[in-house]
Design an enzyme around this catalytic site. Structure first.
Site, PDB file in Angstrom:
ATOM      1  N   ASP A 100       0.805  -1.226   0.000  1.00 57.43           N
ATOM      2  CA  ASP A 100       0.000   0.000   0.000  1.00 57.43           C
ATOM      3  C   ASP A 100       0.840   1.279   0.000  1.00 57.43           C
ATOM      4  O   ASP A 100       0.459   2.285  -0.572  1.00 57.43           O
ATOM      5  CB  ASP A 100      -0.933   0.024   1.228  1.00 57.43           C
ATOM      6  CG  ASP A 100      -0.193  -0.216   2.544  1.00 57.43           C
ATOM      7  OD1 ASP A 100       1.050  -0.323   2.528  1.00 57.43           O
ATOM      8  OD2 ASP A 100      -0.845  -0.289   3.596  1.00 57.43           O
ATOM      9  N   HIS A 101       2.028   1.238   0.595  1.00 60.75           N
ATOM     10  CA  HIS A 101       2.769   2.490   0.795  1.00 60.75           C
ATOM     11  C   HIS A 101       3.542   2.960  -0.430  1.00 60.75           C
ATOM     12  O   HIS A 101       3.917   4.118  -0.514  1.00 60.75           O
ATOM     13  CB  HIS A 101       3.777   2.334   1.945  1.00 60.75           C
ATOM     14  CG  HIS A 101       3.159   2.465   3.304  1.00 60.75           C
ATOM     15  ND1 HIS A 101       2.202   1.610   3.767  1.00 60.75           N
ATOM     16  CD2 HIS A 101       3.363   3.367   4.294  1.00 60.75           C
ATOM     17  CE1 HIS A 101       1.855   1.972   4.991  1.00 60.75           C
ATOM     18  NE2 HIS A 101       2.547   3.035   5.335  1.00 60.75           N
ATOM     19  N   ASP A 165       3.462  -1.173  11.646  1.00 55.81           N
ATOM     20  CA  ASP A 165       3.000   0.152  11.262  1.00 55.81           C
ATOM     21  C   ASP A 165       2.349   0.761  12.491  1.00 55.81           C
ATOM     22  O   ASP A 165       1.630   0.084  13.223  1.00 55.81           O
ATOM     23  CB  ASP A 165       1.982   0.052  10.118  1.00 55.81           C
ATOM     24  CG  ASP A 165       1.718   1.420   9.524  1.00 55.81           C
ATOM     25  OD1 ASP A 165       2.317   1.743   8.490  1.00 55.81           O
ATOM     26  OD2 ASP A 165       0.922   2.184  10.117  1.00 55.81           O
ATOM     27  N   ARG A 453      -1.530  12.316  10.313  1.00 54.21           N
ATOM     28  CA  ARG A 453      -0.256  12.961  10.671  1.00 54.21           C
ATOM     29  C   ARG A 453      -0.116  14.265   9.905  1.00 54.21           C
ATOM     30  O   ARG A 453      -0.498  14.342   8.743  1.00 54.21           O
ATOM     31  CB  ARG A 453       0.920  12.068  10.268  1.00 54.21           C
ATOM     32  CG  ARG A 453       0.956  10.804  11.050  1.00 54.21           C
ATOM     33  CD  ARG A 453       2.348  10.400  11.455  1.00 54.21           C
ATOM     34  NE  ARG A 453       2.185   9.562  12.612  1.00 54.21           N
ATOM     35  CZ  ARG A 453       2.513   8.276  12.659  1.00 54.21           C
ATOM     36  NH1 ARG A 453       3.100   7.704  11.624  1.00 54.21           N
ATOM     37  NH2 ARG A 453       2.301   7.593  13.745  1.00 54.21           N
ATOM     38  N   SER A 649       6.047   7.236  13.317  1.00 56.40           N
ATOM     39  CA  SER A 649       6.029   5.941  12.634  1.00 56.40           C
ATOM     40  C   SER A 649       6.717   4.817  13.399  1.00 56.40           C
ATOM     41  O   SER A 649       7.516   5.041  14.305  1.00 56.40           O
ATOM     42  CB  SER A 649       6.725   6.151  11.303  1.00 56.40           C
ATOM     43  OG  SER A 649       7.291   4.970  10.829  1.00 56.40           O
ATOM     44  N   ARG A 651       8.743   2.831  11.759  1.00 65.45           N
ATOM     45  CA  ARG A 651       9.839   2.414  10.875  1.00 65.45           C
ATOM     46  C   ARG A 651      11.133   2.176  11.669  1.00 65.45           C
ATOM     47  O   ARG A 651      11.669   3.080  12.307  1.00 65.45           O
ATOM     48  CB  ARG A 651      10.047   3.432   9.743  1.00 65.45           C
ATOM     49  CG  ARG A 651      10.396   4.830  10.177  1.00 65.45           C
ATOM     50  CD  ARG A 651      10.320   5.833   9.023  1.00 65.45           C
ATOM     51  NE  ARG A 651       8.936   6.169   8.727  1.00 65.45           N
ATOM     52  CZ  ARG A 651       8.508   7.374   8.336  1.00 65.45           C
ATOM     53  NH1 ARG A 651       9.364   8.349   8.140  1.00 65.45           N
ATOM     54  NH2 ARG A 651       7.230   7.598   8.109  1.00 65.45           N
TER      55      ARG A 651
HETATM   56  C1  MIC Z   1       3.295   6.425   8.628  1.00 68.43           C
HETATM   57  O1  MIC Z   1       2.089   6.656   8.674  1.00 68.43           O
HETATM   58  O2  MIC Z   1       4.180   7.181   9.032  1.00 68.43           O
HETATM   59  C2  MIC Z   1       3.732   5.093   8.052  1.00 68.43           C
HETATM   60  C3  MIC Z   1       4.426   5.348   6.788  1.00 68.43           C
HETATM   61  O3  MIC Z   1       2.616   4.294   7.786  1.00 68.43           O
HETATM   62  C4  MIC Z   1       4.649   4.433   9.074  1.00 68.43           C
HETATM   63  C5  MIC Z   1       5.305   3.218   8.621  1.00 68.43           C
HETATM   64  C6  MIC Z   1       6.481   3.456   7.747  1.00 68.43           C
HETATM   65  O4  MIC Z   1       7.244   4.376   7.967  1.00 68.43           O
HETATM   66  O5  MIC Z   1       6.652   2.654   6.824  1.00 68.43           O
HETATM   67  C7  MIC Z   1       3.979   4.139  10.410  1.00 68.43           C
HETATM   68  O6  MIC Z   1       3.027   4.787  10.755  1.00 68.43           O
HETATM   69  O7  MIC Z   1       4.445   3.269  11.147  1.00 68.43           O
HETATM   70 FE1  SF4 Z   2      -0.584   4.750   5.061  1.00 64.14          FE
HETATM   71 FE2  SF4 Z   2       0.511   5.410   7.416  1.00 64.14          FE
HETATM   72 FE3  SF4 Z   2      -0.917   7.174   5.993  1.00 64.14          FE
HETATM   73 FE4  SF4 Z   2      -2.120   5.181   7.110  1.00 64.14          FE
HETATM   74  S1  SF4 Z   2      -1.038   6.791   8.152  1.00 64.14           S
HETATM   75  S2  SF4 Z   2      -2.469   5.902   5.038  1.00 64.14           S
HETATM   76  S3  SF4 Z   2      -0.646   3.527   6.922  1.00 64.14           S
HETATM   77  S4  SF4 Z   2       1.032   6.243   5.421  1.00 64.14           S
END
Ligand code: MIC
Ligand code: SF4
Length: 758
Positions: A100-101, A165, A453, A649, A651
């Site tokens: 998805d990302h 995630d 976010r 995140s 990550r």
């Molecule tokens: C996000 O919303 O920041 C992400 C991208 O989904 C991350 C995961 C990632 O950095 O791959 C998260 O929320 O954990």
């Molecule tokens: Fe994707 Fe993270 Fe955004 Fe949700 S918050 S849509 S998992 S990047």
């Protein structure tokens, strides 16, 4: 294990979990000598041993056995590269990968998806083949965002899962303790080890009244974020209860739990109720709803706790839903919260650009049938008066099932009729995968979204974009006015013919009357002949790289380390390892380390984010280059952080990169939970100033000794000596949360080395 990984959670798995409840809940009541919250029941039912599991909240570490593991494509790469080195034939717990990302939002769903398949083919093929080989279910690109797919297919009341995630807690909307973790934690569980974490504290949110009018589920969590702030939930499960809970749909509850990540909560949780049952039935899980009904007493808070919550929770928040107004939070942080009626005033006072340059609806947080239905109701009202959006409106459906259903039921057409563009079922602009060409880099502008976010540069890579967050219906209404200073709830809008239009509060069906249209199935089962599956990591690939183990600790104290960076203010994972264009290197540790701290505001070089000062010659250079130069020179370094370091995140790149580049300690005023756990997993010392003012002592040309490492023990402080260039030394004390197991990881070089028995 592979036979249990299908496109949905098998009923037998849920039966087995529910069968454990009576004894586990009995053990819990006996050991604690009191009634229980719902979260406690779920935790005990998943404790490795309910009879002995640690119970002291915020203190003990405890072992749990989650029912499932979910990974998304951007984090799964590193998780699976680690899993592969463990040398096991198959995963031990039902696990899934969701693509998805990595899909970029540029033109619209079809073209963007085709281009993603092309650009990311090597990574998708890697994830597909690793999944096929190790018994992991694989969801193809285009099937939807991990958290929506999990809610639709896998989540169940009273279950427990972990996911790579931070928004994994979305599944709490269906009563699941669902915790976001770094890849290394997922590897432990997939390898058959328990999930080890601190026994969470418990924050109770008592919901009274019922949601109505413009107030949406999103406004509940925006309000909670305003109260608790971005670190107020750290180390805690936020448990919702009270009559008001039942006035919120299951998907609305998921929105609230999803955004609990923004207040640092370990996860959030709603009890099982009639709305959960309705959602389970609508998503083809009638038998599961019946089973949950039969075990309902275990799937909610004990009445004695609900009646006297202050006695049992660490903190209680009361929210009267009848009085809730629609809210907007931002810019730059999700806890800067204002009711819509106050946004215009704030915008004028703070000098935010009043005109909105983009409005975005969707993401894993807010893209349910009900969400899009409410946004579409606003759109229909506008269309009836000949109105179009005043600012471009982008829609990201959360899953293929939602997309197919909102298309069939005409909701997408309602939005398109006022000028909206529909993007692929993916993260897209939420994770910086948004190719915007309407602004120049550095241009100050305002965007509104229904995402979760809003850190600087998060959506479009431009730190000067001011990002605000509200509900999908709020964002749609704001797309119509195109301005921050119109209170669309109380004031009339002007139609093209000059008539004034008062928008009615949106209403929509919570679930599709004609049932969901599953759309195109994106699930691929693991191979029935794993030995025939070959995994390809091409030598010289710039997207994937096999991992080399980190070296074991050599038994010596860390002496003479440089200070790479002293982060000022927020240092989220987006500051430490930004996403957007860097997402493509998530499976390649060497390449992704090129972004290390590139978004950080460094006290030693504040003119521009991401810059550092080479302690050897005083030159100002990009932090990733400096880290690499230190590594090449064999110099160890430390990073200094402020409050809530690593917020955001899950990550683990934000921990692996420092480790790979010779960072041996991160010393901060406070950590976000996942960031701290990830550092410990990778063998980096995660230290907290015993006296937060000691942060001020660090200077650009200091050298740092971390001493007494041979005596590292749970609960013992660690001494850090700061040697200043004027010859003086400050000796300070730091604390850590390492258990014996964590110390073993540090000694071995990383948790993975322990798992492999190195
Ligand atoms: C996000 O919303 O920041 C992400 C991208 O989904 C991350 C995961 C990632 O950095 O791959 C998260 O929320 O954990
Ligand atoms: Fe994707 Fe993270 Fe955004 Fe949700 S918050 S849509 S998992 S990047």
């Amino acid at each position: 294990m592979a036979d249990t990984v299908g496109p949905t959670t098998p009923i037998e798995l849920v039966e087995a979990v529910y069968a454990r409840y009576p004894k586990a809940v009995g053990d819990a009541r006996r050991r604690l000598g009191r009634p229980l919250t719902f979260a406690e029941k779920v935790l005990f039912a998943h404790a490795d041993d309910p009879a002995t599991v640690g119970v002291e909240r915020g203190v003990d570490y405890a072992d749990y056995r989650p029912d499932r593991v979910a990974m998304q494509d951007a984090t799964a790469q590193m998780a699976l590269l680690q899993f592969m080195t463990a040398g096991l034939p198959t995963v031990q717990v039902p696990s899934t990968v969701h693509c998805d990302h990595l899909i970029q939002a540029r033109v619209g769903a079809d073209i963007d998806l085709k281009s993603a398949l092309d650009v990311n083919s090597e990574v998708y093929e890697f994830l597909r083949s690793v999944s096929a080989k190790y018994g992991i279910g694989f969801w193809k690109p285009g099937s939807g965002i991990i958290h929506q797919v999990v809610l639709e297919q896998y989540a169940f009341p009273g279950g427990m899962m972990i996911g790579t995630d931070s928004h994994t807690p979305n599944a709490g909307g269906l009563g699941m303790v669902a915790i976001g973790v770094g890849g290394a934690d997922a590897v432990d569980v997939m390898a058959g080890w328990p999930f080890n974490t601190r026994v969470p504290k418990l924050i109770g949110v008592h919901l009274r009244g019922s949601l109505s009018g413009w107030a949406a589920a999103k406004d509940v969590i925006l309000k909670v974020a305003g109260i608790l702030t971005v670190k107020g939930g750290t180390g805690a499960i936020v448990e919702y209860f009270g009559d008001g809970a039942e006035s919120i749909s299951a998907t609305g509850k998921a929105t609230i739990c999803n955004m609990g990540a923004e207040i640092g909560a370990t996860c959030s949780l709603f009890p099982y109720d009639s709305r959960s049952a309705a959602y389970l039935k609508a998503t083809g899980r009638e038998a599961l709803a019946d089973l949950a009904d039969a075990h309902a007493e275990h799937l909610r808070i004990d009445p004695e706790v609900a009646a006297d919550p202050e006695r049992y929770f660490d903190r209680v928040i009361d929210i009267d839903l009848d009085e809730l107004e629609p809210h907007l939070v931002g810019p730059h942080t999700p806890d800067l919260d204002r009711p819509i009626s106050d946004v215009g005033r704030a915008a004028r006072e703070e000098g935010y650009p009043i005109e909105i340059s983009y409005a975005l609806v969707g993401s894993c947080t807010n893209s349910s049938y009900e969400d899009i239905g409410r946004a579409a109701h606003v759109a229909r009202q506008a269309k009836a008066h000949g109105m179009k959006v005043a600012t471009p409106l982008l829609i990201t459906p959360g899953s293929e099932q939602v997309r197919a259903t909102i298309q069939r039921d005409g909701l997408l057409a309602d939005l398109e009729a006022i000028g909206a563009t529909v993007l692929a079922n993916a993260c897209g602009p939420c994770i910086g995968q948004w190719q915007r060409d309407d602004i120049t880099p550095g241009e100050r502008n305002t965007i509104v979204s229904s995402f979760n976010r809003n850190f600087p540069a998060r959506n479009d890579g431009n730190a000067a974009t001011l990002s605000f967050i509200g509900s999908p219906e709020t964002v749609t209404a704001m797309a119509l006015t195109g301005r921050l200073d119109v209170d669309f709830v109380h004031d009339a809008l002007v139609a093209p013919d000059g008539t004034s239009v008062t928008l009615e509060a949106p209403t929509a069906d919570e679930l599709p009357a004609r049932g969901f249209d599953p759309g195109e199935s994106g699930f691929q089962a693991p191979s029935s002949d794993p030995s025939s599956v070959e995994i390809v990591v091409a030598p010289g690939s710039d997207r994937l790289e096999l991992l080399e183990p980190f070296a074991a600790w050599d038994g010596h104290d860390f002496l003479g380390m440089n200070v790479l960076v002293k982060a000022v203010g927020k240092c989220t994972t987006d500051h430490i390892s930004p996403a957007g264009p860097w997402l493509k290197y998530r499976g390649h540790l060497t390449n992704i380390s090129g972004n290390l701290f590139s978004g950080a505001n460094n006290a030693f070089a504040l003119d521009k984010p991401g810059m550092g000062v080479d302690a050897r010659d005083g030159s100002v250079v990009p932090l990733p280059d400096l880290a690499r130069a230190y590594k090449e020179a064999g110099v160890f370094w430390v990073a200094i952080g402020d409050e809530n370091y690593g917020e955001g995140s899950s990550r683990e790149h934000a921990a692996m990169e420092p480790r790979y580049m010779n960072g041996r300690a991160v010393i901060v005023r406070s950590f976000a939970r996942i960031a701290e756990a990830n550092l410990k997993k990778q063998g980096v010392l995660a230290l907290t100033f015993a006296n937060p003012d000691d942060y001020e002592r660090l200077r650009v040309d200091d050298t740092i000794d971390v001493v007494g490492l041979a005596e590292l023990a749970p609960g013992n402080p660690v001494t850090v000596e700061i040697h200043h260039s004027d010859g003086s030394t400050d000796e300070i004390s730091t604390t850590h949360t390492m258990s014996d197991e964590h110390i073993a990881w540090f000694r071995a070089g990383s948790a993975l080395n322990v798992l492999k028995g190195d």
